[in-house]
Design a protein around this motif. Structure first.
Motif, PDB file in Angstrom:
ATOM      1  N   ARG A  26      53.057  24.286 -22.441  1.00 46.08           N
ATOM      2  CA  ARG A  26      52.005  24.246 -21.419  1.00 46.08           C
ATOM      3  C   ARG A  26      52.557  24.462 -20.002  1.00 46.08           C
ATOM      4  O   ARG A  26      52.027  23.939 -19.032  1.00 46.08           O
ATOM      5  CB  ARG A  26      51.221  22.929 -21.490  1.00 46.08           C
ATOM      6  CG  ARG A  26      50.576  22.662 -22.831  1.00 46.08           C
ATOM      7  CD  ARG A  26      49.947  21.277 -22.880  1.00 46.08           C
ATOM      8  NE  ARG A  26      49.375  20.995 -24.185  1.00 46.08           N
ATOM      9  CZ  ARG A  26      48.081  21.110 -24.490  1.00 46.08           C
ATOM     10  NH1 ARG A  26      47.228  21.527 -23.565  1.00 46.08           N
ATOM     11  NH2 ARG A  26      47.639  20.831 -25.703  1.00 46.08           N
ATOM     12  N   TRP A  27      53.650  25.232 -19.914  1.00 45.81           N
ATOM     13  CA  TRP A  27      54.258  25.503 -18.612  1.00 45.81           C
ATOM     14  C   TRP A  27      53.650  26.726 -17.935  1.00 45.81           C
ATOM     15  O   TRP A  27      53.872  26.940 -16.746  1.00 45.81           O
ATOM     16  CB  TRP A  27      55.767  25.707 -18.775  1.00 45.81           C
ATOM     17  CG  TRP A  27      56.500  24.484 -19.225  1.00 45.81           C
ATOM     18  CD1 TRP A  27      56.126  23.179 -19.051  1.00 45.81           C
ATOM     19  CD2 TRP A  27      57.750  24.460 -19.926  1.00 45.81           C
ATOM     20  NE1 TRP A  27      57.064  22.347 -19.597  1.00 45.81           N
ATOM     21  CE2 TRP A  27      58.080  23.092 -20.145  1.00 45.81           C
ATOM     22  CE3 TRP A  27      58.636  25.439 -20.383  1.00 45.81           C
ATOM     23  CZ2 TRP A  27      59.244  22.703 -20.790  1.00 45.81           C
ATOM     24  CZ3 TRP A  27      59.790  25.054 -21.038  1.00 45.81           C
ATOM     25  CH2 TRP A  27      60.093  23.693 -21.240  1.00 45.81           C
ATOM     26  N   ILE A  28      52.931  27.554 -18.688  1.00 42.93           N
ATOM     27  CA  ILE A  28      52.258  28.715 -18.130  1.00 42.93           C
ATOM     28  C   ILE A  28      50.799  28.697 -18.558  1.00 42.93           C
ATOM     29  O   ILE A  28      50.427  28.037 -19.536  1.00 42.93           O
ATOM     30  CB  ILE A  28      52.929  30.042 -18.540  1.00 42.93           C
ATOM     31  CG1 ILE A  28      53.084  30.149 -20.061  1.00 42.93           C
ATOM     32  CG2 ILE A  28      54.267  30.187 -17.834  1.00 42.93           C
ATOM     33  CD1 ILE A  28      53.689  31.469 -20.522  1.00 42.93           C
ATOM     34  N   THR A  29      49.991  29.430 -17.813  1.00 45.46           N
ATOM     35  CA  THR A  29      48.541  29.405 -17.968  1.00 45.46           C
ATOM     36  C   THR A  29      48.052  30.632 -18.726  1.00 45.46           C
ATOM     37  O   THR A  29      48.526  31.741 -18.494  1.00 45.46           O
ATOM     38  CB  THR A  29      47.878  29.376 -16.571  1.00 45.46           C
ATOM     39  OG1 THR A  29      48.329  28.219 -15.859  1.00 45.46           O
ATOM     40  CG2 THR A  29      46.365  29.336 -16.685  1.00 45.46           C
ATOM     41  N   ALA A  30      47.116  30.434 -19.636  1.00 54.76           N
ATOM     42  CA  ALA A  30      46.521  31.562 -20.358  1.00 54.76           C
ATOM     43  C   ALA A  30      45.816  32.501 -19.385  1.00 54.76           C
ATOM     44  O   ALA A  30      45.261  32.074 -18.368  1.00 54.76           O
ATOM     45  CB  ALA A  30      45.531  31.060 -21.402  1.00 54.76           C
ATOM     46  N   LEU A  31      45.850  33.785 -19.707  1.00 55.44           N
ATOM     47  CA  LEU A  31      45.268  34.811 -18.848  1.00 55.44           C
ATOM     48  C   LEU A  31      44.057  35.450 -19.522  1.00 55.44           C
ATOM     49  O   LEU A  31      44.053  35.651 -20.734  1.00 55.44           O
ATOM     50  CB  LEU A  31      46.305  35.896 -18.535  1.00 55.44           C
ATOM     51  CG  LEU A  31      47.624  35.444 -17.904  1.00 55.44           C
ATOM     52  CD1 LEU A  31      48.506  36.663 -17.638  1.00 55.44           C
ATOM     53  CD2 LEU A  31      47.385  34.671 -16.623  1.00 55.44           C
ATOM     54  N   PRO A  32      43.042  35.819 -18.748  1.00 60.26           N
ATOM     55  CA  PRO A  32      41.894  36.537 -19.317  1.00 60.26           C
ATOM     56  C   PRO A  32      42.288  37.975 -19.655  1.00 60.26           C
ATOM     57  O   PRO A  32      42.788  38.705 -18.796  1.00 60.26           O
ATOM     58  CB  PRO A  32      40.856  36.486 -18.203  1.00 60.26           C
ATOM     59  CG  PRO A  32      41.654  36.329 -16.940  1.00 60.26           C
ATOM     60  CD  PRO A  32      42.867  35.531 -17.314  1.00 60.26           C
ATOM     61  N   GLU A  33      42.061  38.373 -20.892  1.00 58.55           N
ATOM     62  CA  GLU A  33      42.513  39.694 -21.325  1.00 58.55           C
ATOM     63  C   GLU A  33      41.788  40.824 -20.610  1.00 58.55           C
ATOM     64  O   GLU A  33      42.339  41.914 -20.455  1.00 58.55           O
ATOM     65  CB  GLU A  33      42.360  39.827 -22.845  1.00 58.55           C
ATOM     66  CG  GLU A  33      43.218  38.831 -23.605  1.00 58.55           C
ATOM     67  CD  GLU A  33      43.503  39.262 -25.032  1.00 58.55           C
ATOM     68  OE1 GLU A  33      43.150  40.403 -25.384  1.00 58.55           O
ATOM     69  OE2 GLU A  33      44.100  38.474 -25.778  1.00 58.55           O
TER      70      GLU A  33
END
Length: 437
Positions: free
Chosen positions: A121-128
């Motif tokens: 959980r160190w990086i954030t999911a991105l909208p494709e």
């Protein structure tokens, strides 16, 4: 763009989809990732951000940042430059994440770190839908995902190339680049017998005790028909194939085929040695091509070198799939700006502009079929061949422990402090222990 071969590009896409799938088979099944929807909702806030990356000798990345800053005076990007050593880069990013630091916004990640950072959980999911994924090489997109969720944007892709002194090969009667390790040795013997090659060494890769050693060892094992892990994620390094691979490297140092100094080589040291005319052959990434081709007098090998896929035991070798992804730190501010910057920075227009000053391989497949690009960067067909066979490093959540174990076991074998057999037995035991944790 002028299309040269649609069939060739189709081969690239199909082959690299396979590589991308293979890259996911070693992910740990017991770790859950944050939901994409909740992460995407956090992409708010505008203002200054930081770009956290290793140095870029080409100046290409700074060129893109300058272009962004000129158009976004209220959302300036400040580059935080990390050490050249990949392990130190990862360590500093991990330390920032562990204290939930806000200093790092946009992270330049080795492709193999993406799953580890996402799982923790160190990086954030991105909208494709914010990125042009359909136009990018499929394997680069898969390397940016973790558990079917996009956590990064593909920045550039990589596979190893063998750089050769074609002028000296021609003078020595060597008519083709070596495809096997035996041919490599034979070509070196012929070239180094020339008076003009008296002070040169044969071959170097990256053998310092850092991530480059993991890459070079992985390539040697794969190029001998072995693997570090099987399809079930079980370590498979104490095998005849791995022993053949390690013996090739150990024997190379013992015989002098690999110069003693190469035990300290990372990518840049190898680049400089070949650039200065000290090596006949060099294993390195595409980014070094631009400096070798420089016409300003800085390159001793300008117009005197060529590229080919790396050699293996019985035929062309198997490269490690390399490259970089760009992600957003979970603890950063101004994530909306960060997302817009990532879309700009990794976009096709900026990749095209950077190709004018850098030879890093783009993630958009269209460039590989563009005559104007391949005329300027003739290594691309060789890179395509390497990419079609490339294999990933172990894409495990505990990658830091895995690569450290590889380095701890293999480096003493190269320095002669332990036998290859003992090194592989120790490594197998260590990897089994890590997998059981």
């Amino acid at each position: 763009m002028k299309q040269r071969s649609h069939d060739r590009r189709g081969v690239l896409s199909a082959a690299l989809v396979t590589v991308g799938v293979l890259a996911l088979t070693s992910c740990a099944s017991g770790t859950s990732a944050p939901a994409a929807s909740s992460d995407a909702a956090e992409l708010t806030g505008r203002g200054p951000i930081t770009y956290v990356s290793s140095p870029d000798a080409s100046g290409a990345a700074q060129q893109s940042i300058d272009a962004w800053n000129a158009e976004h005076p209220d959302e300036l990007v400040d580059w935080i430059e990390l050490p050249l050593d990949a392990d130190q880069q990862r360590q500093q990013m991990v330390q920032n994440a562990q204290v939930k630091g806000e200093a790092y916004t946009v992270l330049n990640l080795d492709v193999v770190w993406t799953s580890e950072f996402a799982a923790n959980r160190w990086i954030t999911a991105l909208p494709e839908d914010a990125l042009p994924l359909d136009a990018e090489i499929p394997a680069t997109v898969e390397a940016a995902r973790y558990r079917d969720t996009l956590y990064a944007a593909p920045y550039y892709t990589d596979a190893a190339l063998l750089y050769s002194r074609t002028d000296l090969m021609q003078a020595a009667g060597v008519t083709a680049p070596p495809q096997t390790w035996a041919e490599l040795q034979k070509a070196c013997d012929a070239v180094l017998a020339l008076p003009e090659a008296a002070d040169m060494s044969c071959y170097a890769g990256q053998f310092d005790k850092n991530e480059g050693l993991t890459v070079n060892f992985s390539e040697a094992v794969n190029s001998a028909g072995g693997s570090l892990f099987n399809a079930d994620g079980e370590p498979t390094v104490d095998t005849p194939e791995a022993l053949t691979a390690l013996n090739f490297l150990v024997d190379g140092f013992e015989s002098g085929m690999i110069p003693e100094a190469a035990i300290t080589f990372q990518e840049e040291q190898g680049r400089q040695s070949f650039l200065d005319g000290n090596l006949v052959f060099l294993r390195n990434w595409p980014y070094v091509y631009a400096s070798f081709s420089a016409t300003d007098g800085s390159s001793a090998v300008q117009d005197k070198f060529g590229t080919s896929p790396i050699p293996g035991e019985t035929g062309p070798g198997v490269s490690t799939l390399g490259g970089r992804n760009i992600a957003i730190s979970s603890y950063a501010e101004n994530k909306a700006t960060a997302l817009d910057f990532i879309a700009f920075f990794t976009g096709q227009e900026q990749q095209g502009d950077r190709l004018a000053v850098s030879s890093r391989a783009p993630v958009f497949s269209e460039f590989f079929a563009d005559d104007a690009v391949t005329e300027r960067l003739p290594y691309l067909p060789d890179l395509l061949t390497s990419l079609e066979k490339a294999q990933p490093r172990p894409k495990v959540v505990q990658y830091g422990a895995t690569t450290a174990a590889i380095q701890d076991a293999i480096y003493p074998a190269l320095t002669g402090d332990t036998s290859p057999e003992e090194a592989l037995a120790d490594l197998q035991k260590a990897l089994v222990g890590i997998a059981a944790e």
